[in-house]
Design an enzyme around this catalytic site. Structure first.
Site, mmCIF file in Angstrom:
data_model
loop_
_atom_site.group_PDB
_atom_site.id
_atom_site.type_symbol
_atom_site.label_atom_id
_atom_site.label_comp_id
_atom_site.label_asym_id
_atom_site.label_seq_id
_atom_site.Cartn_x
_atom_site.Cartn_y
_atom_site.Cartn_z
ATOM 1 N N ILE D 203 0.861 -1.184 0.000
ATOM 2 C CA ILE D 203 0.000 0.000 0.000
ATOM 3 C C ILE D 203 0.891 1.224 0.000
ATOM 4 O O ILE D 203 1.827 1.329 0.802
ATOM 5 C CB ILE D 203 -0.886 0.004 1.263
ATOM 6 C CG1 ILE D 203 -1.836 -1.196 1.220
ATOM 7 C CG2 ILE D 203 -1.654 1.320 1.385
ATOM 8 C CD1 ILE D 203 -2.374 -1.600 2.576
ATOM 9 N N LYS D 204 0.580 2.128 -0.905
ATOM 10 C CA LYS D 204 1.346 3.366 -0.958
ATOM 11 C C LYS D 204 0.430 4.525 -0.614
ATOM 12 O O LYS D 204 -0.609 4.710 -1.248
ATOM 13 C CB LYS D 204 1.908 3.544 -2.364
ATOM 14 C CG LYS D 204 2.840 4.722 -2.462
ATOM 15 C CD LYS D 204 3.036 5.119 -3.915
ATOM 16 C CE LYS D 204 3.624 6.497 -4.022
ATOM 17 N NZ LYS D 204 3.405 7.053 -5.373
#
Lengths: 304, 304, 304, 304, 304
Positions: D203-204
């Site tokens: 997840i960014k």
């Protein structure tokens, strides 16, 4: 969830949680639930040997509901049968015990030396009937064996993708084997290994004898002094052949013997580290009360 | 909806309401509607035996409309035929009687010892023609039988999913059976059981004789003293072989006998708990009036 | 990325970058990473010869985890095995070394003169298990060889489209070859060429002898004075047969020889420009420490 | 395989071994290989902001090969870009570093208040190009966000089935959020949680500020005294929002700041238990040597 | 299998045995197993309201494993959550309790007056994760409601065909309803009926108030003197609205109230013939021990 069941599930590390939950439901159901042992009721003999040979000794068994009820009353881990038999009770008994759809079948109206099996049901059938697993028969030794191995390929990939477990009945038969060779220890171990390599979660083989069928194999059994003198030793060897004991291997004894012989065999399976029995004709070909008593004795041995 | 039809439908507990409604429409149609008995008119002999052998004795029967009209006039429960025959009348007679699309066929221009069948129509055909059921022939005993069993697999799953019923003609034939064996009581019972396990809703077999074909089976028939002396007893046994009576089993007699023989057989089927007859050549190979009279006599017996 | 690996990858110019990245990962893994040479651990002998013949000499090898660990500890470029063995460890060892799914298999419970193989797993299996390549066996010389070539067709096309590499074990066998002919130099070269023409990225053949099997071939070997006197010369010829050296060809030696013989062979392969070895029974049929020592000696030769 | 990587992989327990091996390859690649931290080079700014805004500050970056080389030289864990950029180098750099195919994109030629993304490549593209993962952008807060969530559904299921990993860029934007709200701590944590629930492996999110955007959320932050005063505290909170730390969360800082600010941020991410950085404009918009130096400083912090 | 469960299953007569077996497994699991009542733990609030608002009051609940364990320890009938939360524990807890995959989701980063939901997972996901049911939210009253109804169409057909059960959360919301109207008795009953008509097996609605929202409805409630004065009466009415009591309807109370209020509500649900409760925030937003105590009190009421 017992430690033993957790350990067994850990062996199937490439399967998705759906398949693991089905395996768990079989391992956790019935009187042997949680022990890591299992007794399965299979009723495909009507198709395989004909209905009169299968059910005339105990006529209530012609009725498909009989077997669902027997498996439930006895506390079996699962009930395995072809499409028709499962369709005839899957709604009445929905949610009452794990079902195994036997997806290929063979009859003896044409009893070839090199037998084959016909695929008779689908993954979609297994899902709509609420089955936890699909079951195949293969005949290592038959000249049609490669066809059977190949049919499992797509079927099992689809079954596993949809969260079902896979059971393989591995029964050596065919023109390249002697009659005695079908249950020879080397052949039995080989049959278990093939089923494991084909991706089976549960493997069913016949109880092995002291015979050795293949000359190339005999050399190694003798050289390495593999112990095969007692039934327990032979069971241990077959279990070892199935990934060093990291696959569930269960045993069948075949047709009517004396009960004491059968119970002796069960003790041997248990002592040798076998995971249980598949008891067909010895359960549904006697009266219900007698069958329940025998199955209870078998399960008592496995629990001990 | 009579109690008897309700009871029969309850046996098909894993089927969807669509399939049940088609079964109900067959059971409730015609002169035997509601009795739980049925007489079906099948006309696949043109394909199976050739047109002249089939229709020259009664030339109006070359015309496909003839059979629709005959089945309607006679009050049959359903009319079964291959694709071409149904396409030739399905619009004219739409909604007038249940249709069964015979989806595989065989001809005798090459009459092999081990016969097979060709799939000649589809579930889509059955739906667009308004059929209530699809019909298969299998030849247990043929070395091609496993192919036929396997073809039913996907076909029947699709048919049932689409709310159709499945009829199987189970006709033992092939190099592993003697000529007499094709109608032997053990073979007949076995054939009915195989069809049931393949998931058939309606099973059609030939009337069994007193013969026993398989040595392994003979032992059990004798040991268990299975009564097979009278036709009614044999019918009762075959019905029992099909899930203890929980599947619809109907009988055919084959080619021309005397009418009285035929009626005697019908009385035997009725007495033995058979569900009815499939009357092909004995109806369309005689003049229309004679056929209607015979069919009426047959139905009168079933109603009694 | 070494120049040599870059050069090797350039030969596979019609493959997509996905397939190239898998080939690169095999070429770059382990102790021989980057050298353009490779040693692969294959363990399909359990299926091909039976479990006792394969694993009884070193019982820890019954456990599928053993082989993953051995290949990792030895620094092999890849580990190749059938479906069941890979499923039993693919999660535990995910990402630790390139895997090759052996997608067809054969057993010797029916050891035909003209052997065939059964497809036992799918491209989908290879992808879900994280394999870098799929591996086939073909038996040039068997009357079933064309079936095997044809099965590769669809399978390899699908594998390449999905970015996998293709390995072909090309083992001449069958009624049309003499026993000696199976490893004759002309047959070996021919087998390598067929595999290359079928689209293999990596080709595995047996070490060739000085024998010549085919009379038509003998004429040209003698006329053109193709040097086949030493092992290195024969290896060079086989590599030449596989697109003039523009395909990766690796060699197997078969069952237990003395270690010194084996190392001599490796020196010959290296000298002749072979790309490496596939070492099955000589690694997992001895104790782990001995196997690691031997594999290290082999890799040391290839690195030198 | 380090203990830390093994631990991280264990969080993704429902994924198949193929997906785990791709995650492992990202975690084990480059200078941070094995540490459980990662720095990824993303270059989708050409599509997102236009080429001159993206590459004119460092014109060699117009060339797609530049970014492959930069990521390899810097020892990044992976390189992420849209279809065209990957197609332009995937063969040349095959096997040299893990690739992430950015499968949806957006441009600012129409810069809506409520942005959306277009799916621009497929799982098949990712496989043929040899990618280890696919990457999506979602815009929580946009009125089109539900469409984006829904597009991930089939795409991610297919990607995971085929053994790929899934990266989600979760960037709150849209008419319902204030500009400050896009990086508010409550919004950032929420964005990370949504990505995790959609099934992301990596997840960014953007680095969160001390702002709180939603009044309902403010009550709980104040009541529970959630520590958000320092960057490390905020990173810790966002990581907690992603399944209590059991998902890989990495951070981006956005456009040019001073290097010292950037390194301070990296120290905060590291201290707060963040898994790493995604460094786009700060790497490719400066000269290659400067970029390598900065990336090295960043990785040194993560390794410490 | 108790009589009550058998009776409940009989209402779902058009479903296949697979779906019935999943319904049975939910009805038979946990402390309320066999009573026909159920308590389900749903944890989609992280997605629906944000992680801090959901889990900060009890931080261990950020970890997805917490909820599996809580549901198992409390003896809930099932645990319902979105894809990410289920993926994070489905292997560890395989076979330990029935899972419901929440297949559509909504967040409040854009909190529209007329909310919609995004499909975020598939039937394939439900099967691979071993779920027994899929769960949808619909918002009757929203201008997007018809889209949601329509999405259920294909999804539920596929789910049922594959032997899964269908749960619908029916939550009236949207610009056409007043805030009070969302839980008005007429709206609640209407919402339950819509879910039943869409084919739900289990319907979840909010507890209804004495309000009446629709003027057209008010006339009939008053004319027919429908009793809605007590909670039990209102529950009885809502259950009646769902096919005269022949669908399972369960109730949620929403956020924190006093425990005594909550237990009073449970008594009302029980007295009014409701089938149980879905207890989310009131269970996971307090400490584990307190949650287990409360859930035990709730189940004790339902068992009494």
């Amino acid at each position: 969830m017992t430690e033993r069941v957790r350990e067994i599930l850990s062996w199937y590390e490439s399967d998705n949680p759906g398949t693991l939950s089905k395996l768990a439901s079989i391992l956790n159901h019935g009187k042997l639930g949680g022990t890591g042992r299992m007794v399965i009721l299979p009723v495909d003999q009507g198709f395989e040997h004909g209905p009169a040979r299968s059910f005339a000794p105990n006529p209530p068994a012609y009725d498909p509901r009989y077997h669902f009820e027997l498996a439930i009353a006895a506390g079996c881990n699962a009930y395995a049968a072809p499409l028709g038999f499962l369709e005839a009770g899957a709604r009445t008994y929905a949610g009452q015990l794990p079902l195994i759809l036997k997806v290929n079948d063979h009859d003896v109206l044409n009893d070839e030396k090199d037998p084959n099996q016909a695929l008779t049901s689908t993954v979609d059938d297994a899902l709509r009937l609420g089955c936890g697993a699909v079951g195949f028969t293969i005949y290592p030794g038959s000249e049609h064996r490669l066809e059977m191995y190949q049919e499992i390929r797509d079927f099992a990939e689809e079954a596993k993708r949809n969260g079902l477990a896979v059971v393989i009945w591995s029964y050596p038969r065919g023109s390249s084997l002697s009659k005695k060779g079908e249950t020879a220890i080397d052949v039995c171990g080989y049959a278990a290994h093939i089923a494991a390599q084909l991706g089976a979660h549960i493997i069913k083989v016949k109880l092995p004898t002291r015979e050795i069928e293949q000359e190339e194999a005999r050399k190694i059994y003798e050289k390495e002094k593999i112990p095969i003198g007692t039934l327990a030793e032979r069971v241990r060897h077959v279990v070892q052949c199935a990934f060093g004991g990291r696959r569930i291997v269960i045993f069948s004894g075949g047709p009517a013997e004396t009960d004491e012989t059968l119970l002796q065999e069960v003790r041997g399976i248990r002592e040798g580290g076998g995971f249980g029995s598949i008891i067909g004709r010895n359960s549904f070909q006697r009266r219900r009360g007698d069958a329940l008593k025998l199955l209870d004795e078998i399960m008592t041995i496995y629990r001990s």
